[in-house]
Design a protein around this motif. Structure first.
Motif, mmCIF file in Angstrom:
data_model
loop_
_atom_site.group_PDB
_atom_site.id
_atom_site.type_symbol
_atom_site.label_atom_id
_atom_site.label_comp_id
_atom_site.label_asym_id
_atom_site.label_seq_id
_atom_site.Cartn_x
_atom_site.Cartn_y
_atom_site.Cartn_z
ATOM 1 N N ILE A 162 43.197 34.843 41.799
ATOM 2 C CA ILE A 162 42.543 36.075 42.238
ATOM 3 C C ILE A 162 43.215 36.693 43.462
ATOM 4 O O ILE A 162 43.219 37.925 43.609
ATOM 5 N N PHE A 163 43.814 35.900 44.334
ATOM 6 C CA PHE A 163 44.526 36.444 45.490
ATOM 7 C C PHE A 163 45.722 37.284 45.013
ATOM 8 O O PHE A 163 45.902 38.435 45.409
ATOM 9 N N GLY A 164 46.526 36.702 44.114
ATOM 10 C CA GLY A 164 47.667 37.431 43.588
ATOM 11 C C GLY A 164 47.248 38.630 42.766
ATOM 12 O O GLY A 164 47.847 39.710 42.849
ATOM 13 N N ALA A 202 45.933 41.351 45.481
ATOM 14 C CA ALA A 202 46.901 41.857 46.458
ATOM 15 C C ALA A 202 48.155 42.416 45.806
ATOM 16 O O ALA A 202 48.679 43.447 46.238
ATOM 17 N N LEU A 203 48.636 41.752 44.758
ATOM 18 C CA LEU A 203 49.944 42.080 44.199
ATOM 19 C C LEU A 203 49.880 42.977 42.971
ATOM 20 O O LEU A 203 50.875 43.620 42.627
ATOM 21 N N VAL A 204 48.737 43.008 42.321
ATOM 22 C CA VAL A 204 48.601 43.824 41.120
ATOM 23 C C VAL A 204 47.653 44.995 41.399
ATOM 24 O O VAL A 204 48.079 46.132 41.560
ATOM 25 N N ASN A 205 46.369 44.720 41.495
ATOM 26 C CA ASN A 205 45.398 45.808 41.611
ATOM 27 C C ASN A 205 45.622 46.691 42.841
ATOM 28 O O ASN A 205 45.690 47.918 42.734
ATOM 29 N N ASN A 206 45.718 46.078 44.019
ATOM 30 C CA ASN A 206 45.819 46.894 45.232
ATOM 31 C C ASN A 206 47.182 47.578 45.340
ATOM 32 O O ASN A 206 47.266 48.767 45.658
ATOM 33 N N MET A 221 37.016 34.187 48.436
ATOM 34 C CA MET A 221 36.985 33.231 47.346
ATOM 35 C C MET A 221 36.870 34.026 46.051
ATOM 36 O O MET A 221 36.548 35.224 46.066
ATOM 37 N N THR A 222 37.168 33.383 44.944
ATOM 38 C CA THR A 222 37.138 34.082 43.669
ATOM 39 C C THR A 222 35.806 34.794 43.484
ATOM 40 O O THR A 222 35.756 35.925 42.997
ATOM 41 N N GLU A 223 34.732 34.144 43.891
ATOM 42 C CA GLU A 223 33.385 34.692 43.717
ATOM 43 C C GLU A 223 33.132 35.931 44.574
ATOM 44 O O GLU A 223 32.088 36.582 44.442
#
Length: 526
Positions: free
Chosen positions: A228-230, A233-237, A324-326
């Protein structure tokens, strides 16, 4: 006491994820969106928008529609975002799978998520095929595997592209699930985290209030997109803001450092092990990193000394984020330009976010200035765990507070620090490892009577899984045998790295493992 963000609230974003991220993509024309660093293949924003439209129509023609779950099993590629947004544009949900997962782990997630279709890549297709066969044996269900590239006997997603129209369907962004990543949460085995379109889109706007990325930025993508971090940060944003994303299929230190300089990277999002390399690797001092402006570290705790060393060595702004993912996934981040934030803090609360610090023993708010379990409330809190209402209720209370399982504190300036964990989850180099999952595998060995797993620090400061094993009476078993037994059934990051044999696993009357007792056995500083 309820802590509130010092930043203005943002409006709740009730838009489909693909529309919110790619709404301006066509208008950006030939501006590069995604660059494969190994091949040089570039996907422009106009091409990205066209690929998503074509694949969405193709998926719809294959019968994928509202509520259907598609499993995406892939390392970072330039087509990963295409599949992601095409599925949501067709009305479906994407569940992301680790490319390191074993067939048994994949099968378990495919069954739990009720996936209808799987998308993989040729290097992983045999693993995917074995997983799908396991699903068929266990449930009687079969599913097709598509590939993002080419593999004999498998259709490519590019072959589905067409000029058709996706059938109309209604979307409720507050309810409909866009992404279903798996997380262990505070305890237990991995569970599907239902992140709605509203969750994900609003979290992007919350982040934008403190951390800006724009069309002039170049973002290096070494974090896995399935995490979820990637993904955020790297795809959606990055794509929402018009940045160019330099895609690395896997992390390689030399390739990472080369790309930082050659591709004139402006933003790097990393986990703590990469920070250690940036602080100590001799090659870093020889690079021209004059374009690099921001380094954000998250996914696991970061040593304050390492953070300070990277900031000093690179001469750039270095900060942390927390979530966190949640939480879709962010609740805190180091604000751009806030040079006064102390090292080791995870920044400030995002806009539209509330927090509490709660004494985990009493359930009451911690005394002022004292640490407590971090509870978060805001529009980024997940819808719940898929098919697990009891687990959802144990994590998100009736008043909407998500109990993170992390112990934190806040100073008088609103800087937040994560200082410990209530939860059992182990974070190995940013990857989640659930002790319960490893314990279930350990006790299947005929020579093991009982077992418990905790996280301990290795020589480099990484948290690693350690097993406490109770051998069966009269059955000889070695530490190497214990580790080999687990290794063959889990992804590499979940492997048991240390073993200690004990007479009995300490447990409460309820049968719950008393992990604190096991941690107390560890030498100081380990």
């Amino acid at each position: 006491m309820i802590f509130r963000s010092k930043y203005p609230d943002v409006a709740v974003t009730d838009r489909p994820l693909h529309e919110w991220v790619l709404g301006e993509a066509s208008g950006r024309g030939t501006r590069p969106a995604l660059v494969d660093v190994s091949s040089g293949r570039t996907v422009t924003y106009a091409e990205l928008a066209a690929l998503v439209r074509g694949l969405a129509a193709g998926l719809a023609a294959e019968g994928i529609g509202k509520g259907d779950v598609v499993a995406l099993h892939s390392p970072n590629t330039v087509l990963f975002p295409v599949v992601l947004y095409a599925v949501t544009a067709a009305g479906g949900t994407v569940t992301t799978l680790s490319p390191l997962a074993t067939p048994a782990e994949i099968a378990k997630q495919l069954i739990d998520a009720e996936a209808r279709l799987m998308v993989s890549v040729s290097p992983l297709v045999e693993t995917a095929r074995t997983a799908v066969e396991l699903v068929r044996r266990q449930t009687g269900r079969d599913m097709e595997i598509l590939v993002c590239d080419k593999a004999d006997g498998y259709r490519s997603v590019l072959g589905l592209l067409n000029d058709g129209v996706v059938p109309a369907f209604s979307t409720d962004p507050a309810v409909d699930v866009a992404v279903l990543p798996y997380s262990s949460g505070t305890t237990g085995v991995p569970k599907g985290v239902m992140l709605t379109h509203r969750n994900l889109c609003t979290n992007l706007e919350q982040l934008n209030g403190l951390h800006r990325v724009d069309e002039n930025d170049r973002v290096i993508a070494i974090l896995p997109f399935f995490h979820i971090f990637g993904l955020t940060a790297l795809v959606n944003n990055a794509l929402r803001r018009g940045a160019t994303v330099y895609v690395h299929a896997r992390f390689d230190l030399d390739a990472f450092l080369t790309s930082l300089e050659r591709d004139r990277i402006t933003h790097a999002y990393v986990a703590p092990p990469v920070m250690l390399a940036l602080a100590k690797h001799p090659a870093v001092g020889k690079l021209d990193l004059s374009h690099l402006r921001r380094v954000i570290c998250a996914a696991a705790p970061l040593d304050a000394g390492v953070q300070a060393a990277v900031a000093d060595r690179l001469g750039v702004e270095v900060g942390q984020a927390y979530g966190m993912t949640e939480l879709s996934p962010a609740s805190h981040i180091h604000a751009d330009g806030n040079q006064d934030e102390p090292v080791a803090c995870v920044g400030h609360l995002l806009p539209s976010t509330q927090a509490r610090l709660v004494d985990p023993d009493t359930g009451q708010d911690a005394a002022e200035g004292e640490p407590g379990e971090v509870w978060i409330r805001g529009p980024q809190v997940m819808k719940g765990y898929f098919g697990r209402p009891e687990d959802t209720d144990a994590t998100v209370d009736a008043d909407g507070w998500l109990h993170t399982g992390d112990i934190g504190r806040v100073d008088e300036d609103g800087n937040w620090f994560i200082v410990d964990r209530v939860k059992e989850l182990i974070k190995y180099k940013g990857y989640q490892v659930a002790p319960a999952e490893l314990e279930a595998i350990l006790v299947q060995h005929p020579g093991i009577a009982d077992a418990a797993v905790i996280g301990v620090d290795d020589e480099e400061g990484n948290e690693i899984p350690k097993a406490f094993v109770v051998p069966m009476t009269g059955v000889p078993i070695s530490a190497a045998e214990v580790m080999a037994h687990v290794e063959g059934q889990v992804a590499p990051y979940k492997r048991i790295r240390r073993v200690e044999f004990i007479e009995a696993v300490p447990k409460a009357a309820s049968g719950k493992i008393l992990r604190r007792r096991l941690r107390e056995r560890e030498p100081a500083g380990s």
